[in-house]
Scaffold this motif. Sequence first.
Motif, PDB file in Angstrom:
ATOM      1  N   THR A  45       0.841  -1.203   0.000  1.00 56.40           N
ATOM      2  CA  THR A  45       0.000   0.000   0.000  1.00 56.40           C
ATOM      3  C   THR A  45       0.873   1.248   0.000  1.00 56.40           C
ATOM      4  O   THR A  45       0.653   2.184  -0.782  1.00 56.40           O
ATOM      5  N   ARG A  46       1.894   1.260   0.874  1.00 54.55           N
ATOM      6  CA  ARG A  46       2.826   2.403   0.915  1.00 54.55           C
ATOM      7  C   ARG A  46       3.581   2.536  -0.405  1.00 54.55           C
ATOM      8  O   ARG A  46       3.764   3.640  -0.927  1.00 54.55           O
ATOM      9  N   VAL A  47       4.019   1.416  -0.943  1.00 52.39           N
ATOM     10  CA  VAL A  47       4.819   1.427  -2.177  1.00 52.39           C
ATOM     11  C   VAL A  47       4.009   1.982  -3.344  1.00 52.39           C
ATOM     12  O   VAL A  47       4.498   2.824  -4.113  1.00 52.39           O
ATOM     13  N   LEU A  48       2.773   1.539  -3.493  1.00 50.78           N
ATOM     14  CA  LEU A  48       1.944   2.014  -4.605  1.00 50.78           C
ATOM     15  C   LEU A  48       1.608   3.495  -4.457  1.00 50.78           C
ATOM     16  O   LEU A  48       1.595   4.235  -5.441  1.00 50.78           O
ATOM     17  N   ALA A  49       1.344   3.933  -3.221  1.00 54.79           N
ATOM     18  CA  ALA A  49       1.057   5.355  -2.995  1.00 54.79           C
ATOM     19  C   ALA A  49       2.266   6.209  -3.364  1.00 54.79           C
ATOM     20  O   ALA A  49       2.137   7.259  -4.012  1.00 54.79           O
ATOM     21  N   ALA A  50       3.463   5.740  -2.977  1.00 55.83           N
ATOM     22  CA  ALA A  50       4.695   6.469  -3.308  1.00 55.83           C
ATOM     23  C   ALA A  50       4.946   6.451  -4.808  1.00 55.83           C
ATOM     24  O   ALA A  50       5.354   7.455  -5.403  1.00 55.83           O
ATOM     25  N   SER A  51       4.690   5.323  -5.447  1.00 64.04           N
ATOM     26  CA  SER A  51       4.915   5.199  -6.890  1.00 64.04           C
ATOM     27  C   SER A  51       4.010   6.149  -7.672  1.00 64.04           C
ATOM     28  O   SER A  51       4.429   6.737  -8.677  1.00 64.04           O
ATOM     29  N   ALA A  52       2.769   6.307  -7.211  1.00 64.15           N
ATOM     30  CA  ALA A  52       1.853   7.233  -7.882  1.00 64.15           C
ATOM     31  C   ALA A  52       2.399   8.655  -7.827  1.00 64.15           C
ATOM     32  O   ALA A  52       2.269   9.422  -8.793  1.00 64.15           O
ATOM     33  N   GLN A  53       3.022   8.998  -6.715  1.00 66.39           N
ATOM     34  CA  GLN A  53       3.625  10.327  -6.595  1.00 66.39           C
ATOM     35  C   GLN A  53       4.818  10.460  -7.536  1.00 66.39           C
ATOM     36  O   GLN A  53       5.003  11.494  -8.190  1.00 66.39           O
ATOM     37  N   LEU A  54       5.618   9.415  -7.634  1.00 67.58           N
ATOM     38  CA  LEU A  54       6.800   9.453  -8.497  1.00 67.58           C
ATOM     39  C   LEU A  54       6.417   9.619  -9.968  1.00 67.58           C
ATOM     40  O   LEU A  54       7.089  10.345 -10.717  1.00 67.58           O
ATOM     41  N   THR A  55       5.365   8.943 -10.394  1.00 68.88           N
ATOM     42  CA  THR A  55       4.974   9.037 -11.810  1.00 68.88           C
ATOM     43  C   THR A  55       4.538  10.449 -12.190  1.00 68.88           C
ATOM     44  O   THR A  55       4.609  10.821 -13.367  1.00 68.88           O
ATOM     45  N   GLN A  56       4.101  11.231 -11.222  1.00 74.76           N
ATOM     46  CA  GLN A  56       3.713  12.619 -11.510  1.00 74.76           C
ATOM     47  C   GLN A  56       4.937  13.496 -11.785  1.00 74.76           C
ATOM     48  O   GLN A  56       4.820  14.547 -12.427  1.00 74.76           O
ATOM     49  N   TRP A  57       6.100  13.083 -11.305  1.00 73.30           N
ATOM     50  CA  TRP A  57       7.329  13.862 -11.494  1.00 73.30           C
ATOM     51  C   TRP A  57       8.137  13.418 -12.710  1.00 73.30           C
ATOM     52  O   TRP A  57       8.920  14.194 -13.252  1.00 73.30           O
ATOM     53  N   GLN A  58       7.954  12.185 -13.136  1.00 72.12           N
ATOM     54  CA  GLN A  58       8.795  11.636 -14.215  1.00 72.12           C
ATOM     55  C   GLN A  58       8.740  12.413 -15.535  1.00 72.12           C
ATOM     56  O   GLN A  58       9.743  12.465 -16.243  1.00 72.12           O
ATOM     57  N   PRO A  59       7.617  13.024 -15.895  1.00 70.28           N
ATOM     58  CA  PRO A  59       7.604  13.754 -17.180  1.00 70.28           C
ATOM     59  C   PRO A  59       8.464  15.016 -17.181  1.00 70.28           C
ATOM     60  O   PRO A  59       8.677  15.608 -18.249  1.00 70.28           O
ATOM     61  N   TYR A  60       8.958  15.439 -16.033  1.00 69.46           N
ATOM     62  CA  TYR A  60       9.685  16.705 -15.949  1.00 69.46           C
ATOM     63  C   TYR A  60      11.137  16.459 -15.509  1.00 69.46           C
ATOM     64  O   TYR A  60      11.414  16.386 -14.306  1.00 69.46           O
ATOM     65  N   PRO A  61      12.058  16.306 -16.455  1.00 66.23           N
ATOM     66  CA  PRO A  61      13.458  16.002 -16.123  1.00 66.23           C
ATOM     67  C   PRO A  61      14.067  17.038 -15.190  1.00 66.23           C
ATOM     68  O   PRO A  61      13.803  18.244 -15.323  1.00 66.23           O
TER      69      PRO A  61
END
Length: 242
Positions: free
Chosen positions: A145-161
């Motif tokens: 649950t923690r991992v997926l919540a954190a991953s969702a946050q990470l994917t929001q940043w990936q488009p912006y190098p």
Amino acid sequence: MKDYPVSALLKLFSHGQCRFAPRLDTLLTGLAHPAPESKLWSISQKLLKVRNQLSSDEEAVAAILATDKTIRQPWLSVMAGRVKEAGKLSNQDALIQLVTRLDSAAPWVEEALPSASIAPTEFQSLEQQLLGAGVEQSQSLPVITRVLAASAQLTQWQPYPLPELKPLDDTCNPEQNWVSGRLLQLPPFIFSSNHFAAINTDSKQPKMLLQQQKPHSSHGKLADIAATPWSFLLCAIVYAQD
């Protein structure tokens, strides 16, 4: 598991840097600072923020890997199965808490409801290494649950190098070394669960530096102090107080 750069990502969290590798390009873009000249990825404040929300470096690595849909989708199917289980309980508190903890990952789980399953995934060895058990195990529910919540946050940043960082200058050039985006590694005599800390000289432009491994004693004592961030800061503080 050989196809996934687990060792490199663990090194990123423990040492602050890891070497370039083909698979890391898509995973770390927007999450870490590239240094093309030295072919290194440097950890960022964004990754540190997510790391502080998790219990271990292994969970942080799992969160980065889960930005890859091939890994994330089977984990979402298992999570969807757990959500369906919670929805069948007479007391809906468990379901509410689970959805709340999923945070930004909740829409992912909702989309995965048609494929809900609590069967073991094909990533058993990876899950054992990073999560301590397969995601289908009940004991893994809080972790995934923690991992997926954190991953969702990470994917929001990936488009912006993130901006590139030049290699540290051995001549202790502050214009190149002490720049926004670097991290200050905690010295070994400070006990902390975190390996790095940010020095906020300006709330909008934090200045950070990655600890150099060895001072260059051949340059003299002042150069050694300038090359070692914590020594430099202590000297600056003493000088200012004096």
